[in-house]
Design a protein around this motif. Structure first.
Motif: not given
Length: 441
Positions: A377, A381, A383-384, A387-388, A417-418, A421-422, A425
């Motif tokens: 990542i 980032k 926010d990601i 989340l992780m 879900k993750l 978001q990824l 990237y």
């Protein structure tokens, strides 16, 4: 007639003879009928009743008027007089007419298994939700039987107060009870609304929920206390814990989860009770993992497991991921231990054995957190990255130029879900999402 003495030298208000009817259909499984009567003795003692004697009647079918037949009623009347009993407790559910007829013939309080369980729940309820649920179950059970409740009605503490309505006020009391039921349902809906909001908040934070379910007295509360060091009430009796208790538990990797102890199940758990306690029991339905705790020391464990599975199915939770825990293994012989098994994954444990508890923590972690994966990542980032940390168990981090590489343990659902978001990237996430069709990653 089979009798068993259970005399105790102390002053107790209710002194009872316990009665069980074994029909031709039930006679096919006499062991189960005998176990049910033994369980009734425990229920009565839990309710504070002095059990004077047990009586069994074998009959083709139940008597519509007297339940056990008029001759047996006379025999029961004589035994009650001889023993100084003031209560007769039946192991099966009675109709209002049967209660009225038995009460007139015996001149004692008539209680059936359902009423006895409701009484115990009334004694145990401490929270507002528990009290509402018990009263709702009592009134739902009482309403269709109101005309047969003469002496019994004043017994229902926590139900409609301490007075009996009397036959001359039946319609007034029916309206009063219906109104009270509507009021309680409205209160319970508000409790359910708050509980739902709490669940949604918990899901947003990524906190896993694990529910302990099982037959009453299987050792759920002991397990909760040992796993979380919670200050919970533990007693070797039926329904020692009524209101659900939730505590945080730390997994070996450091992540915290919520562990909830639910009310114990029992044979012939009253339908009104299951309906009223649905909000509480649905903790199992909302759980990420169900731990089915079984008393491995009882000969009736298979029957008890069947009862639990039936209630879970009624709640719609039977397809949830489950882990069966054969508890109290420390009081079983080696031969008994070897014979214990179940469908699906199971562990044989003692709630007092630290090695067993540690093994259980690792299995829970594996089931909830899944396998470890690597993610790349961009370092900016946040926010990601946040989340992780929230939905996974971050095992290692490494800086590689402008990127950060994370080694994360994450379960299948959260991985998807993750990965979404990824996708912009991480090439691996792109490929796996293309291949993802509901299969395990």
């Amino acid at each position: 007639m089979k009798t068993t003495s259970h005399m105790v030298e102390k002053e107790i208000d209710d002194r009872a003879v316990l009665v069980s009817l074994v029909t031709q259909k039930q006679k096919k499984n006499e062991l189960l009928a005998e176990y049910s009567l033994q369980e009734l003795v425990k229920l009565a003692e839990t309710a504070g009743v002095l059990v004077l004697e047990t009586m069994t009647q074998n009959k083709e079918t139940k008597d519509s008027k007297w339940f056990i037949g008029k001759g047996k009623v006379e025999e029961l009347r004589l035994r009650l007089e001889e023993l100084g009993g003031n209560t007769a407790i039946f192991d099966q559910e009675l109709s209002g007419a049967q209660v009225r007829n038995l009460e007139a013939a015996l001149d004692v309080k008539i209680i059936d298994r359902t009423q006895l369980i409701l009484d115990i729940f009334a004694q145990r309820a401490k929270t507002r939700e528990g009290i509402i649920q018990v009263e709702l179950a009592q009134l739902s059970y009482l309403l269709p039987r109101l005309s047969g409740q003469g002496k019994n009605l004043s017994r229902l503490g926590g139900g409609i107060g301490t007075r009996g309505p009397g036959e001359s006020k039946l319609e007034t009391d029916r309206r009063h009870i219906r109104g009270r039921i509507d009021e309680l349902k409205a209160q319970l809906e508000e409790v359910v609304r708050h509980r739902t909001l709490h669940r949604e908040r918990r899901k947003k934070t990524g906190v896993f929920q694990v529910a302990l379910v099982g037959y009453t007295n299987a050792g759920k509360s002991t397990l909760l206390k040992q796993l979380t060091q919670a200050d919970v009430y533990i007693e070797n009796q039926l329904f020692a814990t009524l209101d659900p208790t939730s505590r945080t538990m730390e997994l070996p990797g450091g992540k915290e989860i919520v562990l909830t102890d639910t009310v114990g199940f029992i044979q012939n758990l009253p339908h009104d009770l299951v309906a009223s306690f649905r909000a509480t029991l649905e903790e199992a339905n909302e759980a990420d993992l169900i731990l089915h705790v079984v008393d491995s020391s009882t000969d009736m464990r298979n029957e008890q497991m069947r009862v639990v599975e039936e209630v879970l199915e009624e709640l719609g939770a039977h397809q949830k991921e489950q882990l069966t825990l054969f508890n109290k293994i420390d009081v079983c012989s080696q031969e008994e231990r070897e014979m214990i098994s179940a469908e699906g994954e199971f562990l044989k444990i003692s709630a007092y054995n630290q090695e067993d508890l540690e093994r259980l923590r690792h299995v829970i972690q594996e089931k909830l957190m899944g396998e470890s994966r690597e993610f790349r990542i961009p370092a900016d980032k946040g926010d990601i990255i946040s989340l992780m940390y929230r939905i996974g168990d971050v095992l290692e981090t490494e800086v590689d130029g402008e990127d950060m590489v994370f080694k994360v343990r994450v379960n299948k659902d959260d991985y998807v879900k993750l990965a979404y978001q990824l996708i912009a990237y991480d090439q691996q996430a792109q490929q796996e999402l293309q291949d993802h069709e509901g299969e395990s990653y």
